[in-house]
Design a protein around this motif. Structure first.
Motif, mmCIF file in Angstrom:
data_model
loop_
_atom_site.group_PDB
_atom_site.id
_atom_site.type_symbol
_atom_site.label_atom_id
_atom_site.label_comp_id
_atom_site.label_asym_id
_atom_site.label_seq_id
_atom_site.Cartn_x
_atom_site.Cartn_y
_atom_site.Cartn_z
ATOM 1 N N PHE A 153 0.819 -1.220 0.000
ATOM 2 C CA PHE A 153 0.000 0.000 0.000
ATOM 3 C C PHE A 153 0.854 1.271 0.000
ATOM 4 O O PHE A 153 0.385 2.344 0.381
ATOM 5 N N LEU A 154 2.126 1.130 -0.415
ATOM 6 C CA LEU A 154 3.019 2.296 -0.422
ATOM 7 C C LEU A 154 2.574 3.334 -1.428
ATOM 8 O O LEU A 154 2.056 2.985 -2.484
ATOM 9 N N PHE A 253 -7.621 12.503 0.278
ATOM 10 C CA PHE A 253 -7.979 12.167 -1.115
ATOM 11 C C PHE A 253 -9.215 12.908 -1.603
ATOM 12 O O PHE A 253 -10.019 12.384 -2.356
ATOM 13 N N HIS A 255 -8.617 16.104 -2.873
ATOM 14 C CA HIS A 255 -8.020 17.245 -3.571
ATOM 15 C C HIS A 255 -8.335 17.141 -5.047
ATOM 16 O O HIS A 255 -7.917 16.183 -5.705
ATOM 17 N N TYR A 260 -6.374 11.492 -11.754
ATOM 18 C CA TYR A 260 -5.320 10.686 -11.122
ATOM 19 C C TYR A 260 -4.458 10.020 -12.194
ATOM 20 O O TYR A 260 -4.903 9.761 -13.301
ATOM 21 N N GLY A 261 -3.185 9.791 -11.826
ATOM 22 C CA GLY A 261 -2.267 9.095 -12.735
ATOM 23 C C GLY A 261 -1.474 8.075 -11.954
ATOM 24 O O GLY A 261 -1.909 7.610 -10.897
ATOM 25 N N CYS A 264 -0.503 2.812 -10.709
ATOM 26 C CA CYS A 264 -1.391 1.917 -9.960
ATOM 27 C C CYS A 264 -2.876 2.159 -10.210
ATOM 28 O O CYS A 264 -3.574 1.270 -10.697
ATOM 29 N N PHE A 265 -3.383 3.339 -9.883
ATOM 30 C CA PHE A 265 -4.836 3.568 -9.989
ATOM 31 C C PHE A 265 -5.362 3.279 -11.402
ATOM 32 O O PHE A 265 -6.363 2.562 -11.539
ATOM 33 N N PHE A 323 3.501 12.444 -12.203
ATOM 34 C CA PHE A 323 2.065 12.265 -11.955
ATOM 35 C C PHE A 323 1.636 12.834 -10.611
ATOM 36 O O PHE A 323 0.450 13.042 -10.362
ATOM 37 N N GLU A 388 1.888 19.254 -8.183
ATOM 38 C CA GLU A 388 1.883 20.134 -6.993
ATOM 39 C C GLU A 388 3.247 20.215 -6.300
ATOM 40 O O GLU A 388 3.334 20.170 -5.072
HETATM 41 C C1 UGA Z 1 -1.414 4.555 -4.828
HETATM 42 C C2 UGA Z 1 -2.041 4.295 -3.445
HETATM 43 O O1 UGA Z 1 -2.255 5.539 -2.778
HETATM 44 C C3 UGA Z 1 -1.109 3.413 -2.603
HETATM 45 O O2 UGA Z 1 -1.744 3.107 -1.368
HETATM 46 C C4 UGA Z 1 -0.853 2.109 -3.376
HETATM 47 O O3 UGA Z 1 0.076 1.293 -2.687
HETATM 48 C C5 UGA Z 1 -0.252 2.450 -4.729
HETATM 49 O O4 UGA Z 1 -1.161 3.305 -5.459
HETATM 50 C C6 UGA Z 1 -0.043 1.146 -5.462
HETATM 51 O O5 UGA Z 1 -1.031 0.475 -5.762
HETATM 52 O O6 UGA Z 1 1.111 0.717 -5.601
HETATM 53 P P1 UGA Z 1 0.500 6.198 -5.743
HETATM 54 O O7 UGA Z 1 0.079 5.738 -7.102
HETATM 55 O O8 UGA Z 1 1.940 6.219 -5.398
HETATM 56 O O9 UGA Z 1 -0.209 5.279 -4.620
HETATM 57 O O10 UGA Z 1 -0.035 7.683 -5.555
HETATM 58 P P2 UGA Z 1 -1.224 8.443 -4.800
HETATM 59 O O11 UGA Z 1 -0.655 9.324 -3.784
HETATM 60 O O12 UGA Z 1 -2.291 7.523 -4.371
HETATM 61 O O13 UGA Z 1 -1.774 9.356 -5.999
HETATM 62 C C7 UGA Z 1 -2.319 8.776 -7.178
HETATM 63 C C8 UGA Z 1 -2.863 9.851 -8.081
HETATM 64 O O14 UGA Z 1 -4.029 10.460 -7.518
HETATM 65 C C9 UGA Z 1 -1.888 10.997 -8.359
HETATM 66 O O15 UGA Z 1 -1.970 11.358 -9.716
HETATM 67 C C10 UGA Z 1 -2.386 12.111 -7.461
HETATM 68 O O16 UGA Z 1 -2.055 13.388 -7.927
HETATM 69 C C11 UGA Z 1 -3.886 11.869 -7.524
HETATM 70 N N1 UGA Z 1 -4.603 12.428 -6.354
HETATM 71 C C12 UGA Z 1 -4.404 11.918 -5.111
HETATM 72 C C13 UGA Z 1 -5.529 13.450 -6.542
HETATM 73 O O17 UGA Z 1 -5.727 13.927 -7.688
HETATM 74 N N2 UGA Z 1 -6.216 13.919 -5.459
HETATM 75 C C14 UGA Z 1 -6.027 13.434 -4.216
HETATM 76 O O18 UGA Z 1 -6.715 13.904 -3.276
HETATM 77 C C15 UGA Z 1 -5.096 12.410 -4.028
#
Ligand code: UGA
Length: 448
Positions: A153-154, A253, A255, A260-261, A264-265, A323, A388
């Motif tokens: 979950f990193l 989450f 914001h 999202y990019g 993972c997602f 991203f 950001e």
């Molecule tokens: C995500 C999950 O948060 C981790 O828990 C998981 O382990 C990881 O995928 C994975 O499956 O390996 P990560 O992809 O590193 O982590 O990044 P996040 O911080 O979750 O952000 C993902 C995207 O969502 C980014 O593009 C970020 O800018 C966007 N985001 C995030 C938003 O647009 N708004 C928010 O409020 C939060």
């Protein structure tokens, strides 16, 4: 008792796990096929930008608890626990491409010479762990082993911190013996009272997808509310702030941004939709999230086009290519879509990112890469802030006014306080805030 551990794959997940498990006192050997990468790691240099990683890497190398090799067979034979942490990139049908995982499993089958626990850390479709277990039982019927699902979950950018202080550790297993081994591997986390969830292989796999899909849905939800806020004249930050005060919703989450990019997602949401299709289960909510996120990324440029009529021949500065902040990763970055859309409309692109320019160059070798934000905004008609990064919070409106040709700022992350920029004559377009041009502002002030 500490364990002899092998981690196959030294990407974000594997490398952090190898370094972290070594720091817990285990003896770790990390494997990768990429000889160049292994050489770098042996010299204590991290191939990825991740805050804090280099220190932990060097510390554990020096302590002799961590080693790197390209020899998968040797590493497997010398270990009690084998972590599979190779990439599972998006495949053709929405499901991840499992080639790397399959290759490692074959190698484990060839080298299973004593009881080992095989831990799948790579994100794999529900049912994969059970299939690997069955395959190994057929291939190595004489040898005892266990398969464990231990999803990760990193978050990139804070993965070292996340490894040592996870919200929870999920372990899917089907034997008490494996549970005991995993307990030893993660003893250090248990000592600091991290909650452990012991469950079945399938449950652990689904927890990972359900968590990522939920977070992607939450972001998409606030993005759509932000789009509505722009039209109705509301401020999304106040909306999100008030929503987040409800403990059932939580402020994290929420914001809004350009979609999202990351690695993972986008991949995991598509994979869970594909799994739903496979089992005949309706995953229409997540399917819609995937589509809405694509629209959100494209919306950045279509909004600009609406304001300017045409982007042809305009110079657009884009600040932020990763991203998200604190990473050099550009996989599925909204900036890729934004730059694509700009080039398609014949705009000239000038780009800057503190860490991700080298990776972005692999996608767009011919745009203009700049040393700093000052150089990027020079002669630009439009500025887009797409990531950001903290350093963009201190953009200087006066300097920008002197060097930019145009006066439009598109702040997709709502990073700036718009007022000093509007005072300098900039028009400001945030996400989920009504568009305000500087003329309007002076009119508003006169009325007030
Ligand atoms: C995500 C999950 O948060 C981790 O828990 C998981 O382990 C990881 O995928 C994975 O499956 O390996 P990560 O992809 O590193 O982590 O990044 P996040 O911080 O979750 O952000 C993902 C995207 O969502 C980014 O593009 C970020 O800018 C966007 N985001 C995030 C938003 O647009 N708004 C928010 O409020 C939060």
């Amino acid at each position: 008792m500490s364990k002899n551990i092998c981690v196959v794959g030294t990407g974000y997940v594997g490398l952090i796990a190898a370094v972290g498990l070594a720091d817990f006192g285990n003896q770790v050997i990390a494997v990768d096929k990429n000889a160049g990468k292994i050489k770098m790691l042996q010299a204590g240099k991290s191939p990825i930008y991740e805050p804090g990683l280099s220190d932990y890497l060097q510390r554990n190398l020096e302590a002799g608890r961590l080693a790197f090799t390209t020899d998968t067979a040797l590493a497997i034979r010398e270990s009690d626990v084998v972590f599979i942490a190779v990439g599972t990139p998006e495949g053709f049908d929405g499901q991840p491409n499992m080639n790397h995982v399959t290759e490692v499993v074959h190698s484990i089958a060839d080298n299973l010479d004593s009881y080992k626990v095989i831990v799948i850390k790579s994100t794999v479709p529900v049912g994969t762990n059970r299939r690997i277990e069955k395959y190994l039982k057929t291939r190595c019927s004489e040898q005892e082993f266990d398969v464990v699902s231990n999803p990760e979950f990193l978050r990139e950018g804070s993965s070292v911190q996340d490894f040592f202080h996870p919200d929870r550790t999920v372990i899917g297993h089907s034997s008490e013996r494996a549970k005991q081994v995993m307990f030893e591997v993660y003893r250090a986390l248990n000592l600091i009272s991290v909650p452990f969830l012991w469950c079945s292989l399938e449950t652990a796999e689904l927890i990972k997808y359900a968590s990522n899909a939920f977070l992607a849905t939450k972001i998409t939800y606030i993005n759509q509310m932000a789009n509505l806020a722009e039209e109705v004249g509301a401020d999304i930050h106040q909306v999100a702030g008030a929503m987040g005060m409800d403990g059932r919703i939580s402020a994290k989450f929420l914001h809004p941004g350009p979609g999202y990019g990351g690695s993972c997602f986008p991949k995991d949401t598509k994979a869970i939709v594909a799994t739903g299709d496979q089992y005949g289960v309706d995953m229409s909510l997540i399917r819609e999230v995937v589509e809405a996120n694509e629209k959100q990324k494209k919306r950045v440029v279509s909004r600009l086009e609406e304001k300017l009529d045409s982007l042809a021949g305009k110079t657009v500065a884009i600040l932020g290519l990763a991203f998200k902040q604190r990473t050099d990763d550009v996989r599925e970055s909204p900036s890729i879509t934004i730059v694509n859309e700009l080039i398609f409309r014949d705009a000239q692109v000038k780009a800057h990112d503190p860490e991700a320019m080298d990776n972005f160059k692999k996608h767009f070798p011919y745009i203009d890469y700049c040393e700093n934000w000052e150089e990027a905004v020079k002669d630009a008609h439009v500025l887009i802030i797409a990531t950001e990064w903290n350093e963009y919070r201190s953009l200087d409106p006066r300097k920008m006014r002197e060097t930019m040709k145009g006066n439009l700022i598109c702040d997709t992350r709502n990073l700036l306080d718009p007022r000093p920029f509007m005072d300098m004559g900039f028009d400001y377009m945030g996400t989920g805030r009504p568009f305000i041009n500087s003329k309007q502002l002076s009119e508003i002030r006169t009325v007030v």
